[in-house]
Enzyme design. Structure first.
Site, PDB file in Angstrom:
ATOM      1  N   PRO B  73       0.841  -1.197   0.000  1.00 19.00           N
ATOM      2  CA  PRO B  73       0.000   0.000   0.000  1.00 19.00           C
ATOM      3  C   PRO B  73       0.878   1.250   0.000  1.00 19.00           C
ATOM      4  O   PRO B  73       1.901   1.290   0.695  1.00 19.00           O
ATOM      5  CB  PRO B  73      -0.811  -0.131   1.300  1.00 19.00           C
ATOM      6  CG  PRO B  73      -0.098  -1.146   2.131  1.00 19.00           C
ATOM      7  CD  PRO B  73       0.623  -2.044   1.175  1.00 19.00           C
ATOM      8  N   HIS B  74       0.498   2.229  -0.809  1.00  8.71           N
ATOM      9  CA  HIS B  74       1.358   3.414  -0.933  1.00  8.71           C
ATOM     10  C   HIS B  74       0.541   4.627  -1.340  1.00  8.71           C
ATOM     11  O   HIS B  74      -0.547   4.497  -1.887  1.00  8.71           O
ATOM     12  CB  HIS B  74       2.471   3.161  -1.962  1.00  8.71           C
ATOM     13  CG  HIS B  74       1.964   2.814  -3.329  1.00  8.71           C
ATOM     14  ND1 HIS B  74       1.822   1.506  -3.751  1.00  8.71           N
ATOM     15  CD2 HIS B  74       1.536   3.565  -4.350  1.00  8.71           C
ATOM     16  CE1 HIS B  74       1.349   1.495  -4.976  1.00  8.71           C
ATOM     17  NE2 HIS B  74       1.150   2.733  -5.380  1.00  8.71           N
ATOM     18  N   ALA B  75       1.085   5.799  -1.075  1.00  5.43           N
ATOM     19  CA  ALA B  75       0.423   7.034  -1.486  1.00  5.43           C
ATOM     20  C   ALA B  75       1.432   8.172  -1.508  1.00  5.43           C
ATOM     21  O   ALA B  75       2.444   8.136  -0.815  1.00  5.43           O
ATOM     22  CB  ALA B  75      -0.714   7.374  -0.519  1.00  5.43           C
TER      23      ALA B  75
END
Lengths: 93, 158
Positions: B73-75
């Site tokens: 998960p990344h942002a």
């Protein structure tokens, strides 16, 4: 074996939705398709999300697609289409 | 940071405090919050809500379960002021809806400031490249301490 060099059009690069659409499309053909940066011989499977993510191709960069199998040309046509489509025009994957 | 992460980047990106080897929640969004809280507790996140919103919005777009038992998960969000990575490991696995249907057992989180698009892609592609190797995954499964996780990552990106 068929091969072509394609420029990445989506703004975010070969990442997120364009990347998942690309991987999904690669899986729809019998041909074995591999991808590398255009300046590299380090081919990885086009049907693997982690492999495609590992390429890290940005918008405007070029990748090499190599396909082997009866429907290789059709697979390359479809994949080129995905990479040439701006993200906001990409239909739901 | 150039197009790849390097050995020397590991200590700043993912210090030991960003690594938890006790089992995370096995539901996807709870697991994402668990990883986020590692970064919050380490003082890397200025706005937890904004970071969580950005992470969940990214999952809405398409899953970050990249297959081979890996979730990343990344942002890109201004809730962080510098690139930060967290790691946890799930024995049971977390259903990330990956295309290969494998539950995610090795879980990384990447948060990068909004203007850091280059860093973001560099970290994501370096990690993915490393994790494609079975011996790197095996090292991460076998690591018994955060320091061992760091060592495995240092070796993997070298």
């Amino acid at each position: 074996m068929s091969e072509r060099i394609v420029e990445i059009v989506p703004e975010a690069g070969l990442h997120a939705r364009p990347a998942s659409k690309f991987v999904e499309t690669a899986g729809e053909y019998d041909a074995t398709v591999e991808i590398a940066r255009a300046d590299s011989d380090d081919l990885v499977p086009a049907g693997s999300m982690i492999a495609v993510t590992s390429i890290g191709a940005r918008s405007g960069e070029k990748v090499r697609l190599v396909a082997e199998g009866d429907d290789a040309e059709a697979a390359l046509d479809a994949l080129e289409q995905v990479l040439s489509t701006p993200e906001d025009e990409l239909e739901e994957a | 940071m150039s197009t790849n992460i390097e050995k020397d980047d590991i200590d700043d990106l993912i210090p030991e405090s960003h690594i938890a080897l006790d089992d995370p929640p096995n539901e996807k969004s709870a697991c994402i919050e668990y990883l986020l809280d590692l970064l919050v507790d380490a003082g890397r996140v200025d706005d937890r809500e904004a970071a969580l919103d950005a992470l969940l919005a990214r999952e809405e777009e398409t899953t970050t379960g990249v297959g081979m038992g890996i979730g990343i998960p990344h942002a890109q969000t201004d809730a962080v002021s510098r690139p930060s990575v967290a790691f946890t490991r799930s024995d049971e696995g977390v259903d990330f809806g990956s295309m290969d249907d494998e539950p995610a057992k090795l879980l990384f989180m990447i948060l990068v400031p909004k203007e850091g698009a280059e860093d973001h892609l560099a970290i994501l592609s370096s990690l993915s490249r490393a994790l494609m190797h079975e011996e790197v995954r095996d090292d991460l499964y076998a690591a018994e301490t955060p320091a061992a996780v760091q060592a495995a990552l240092r070796e993997a990106v070298a």
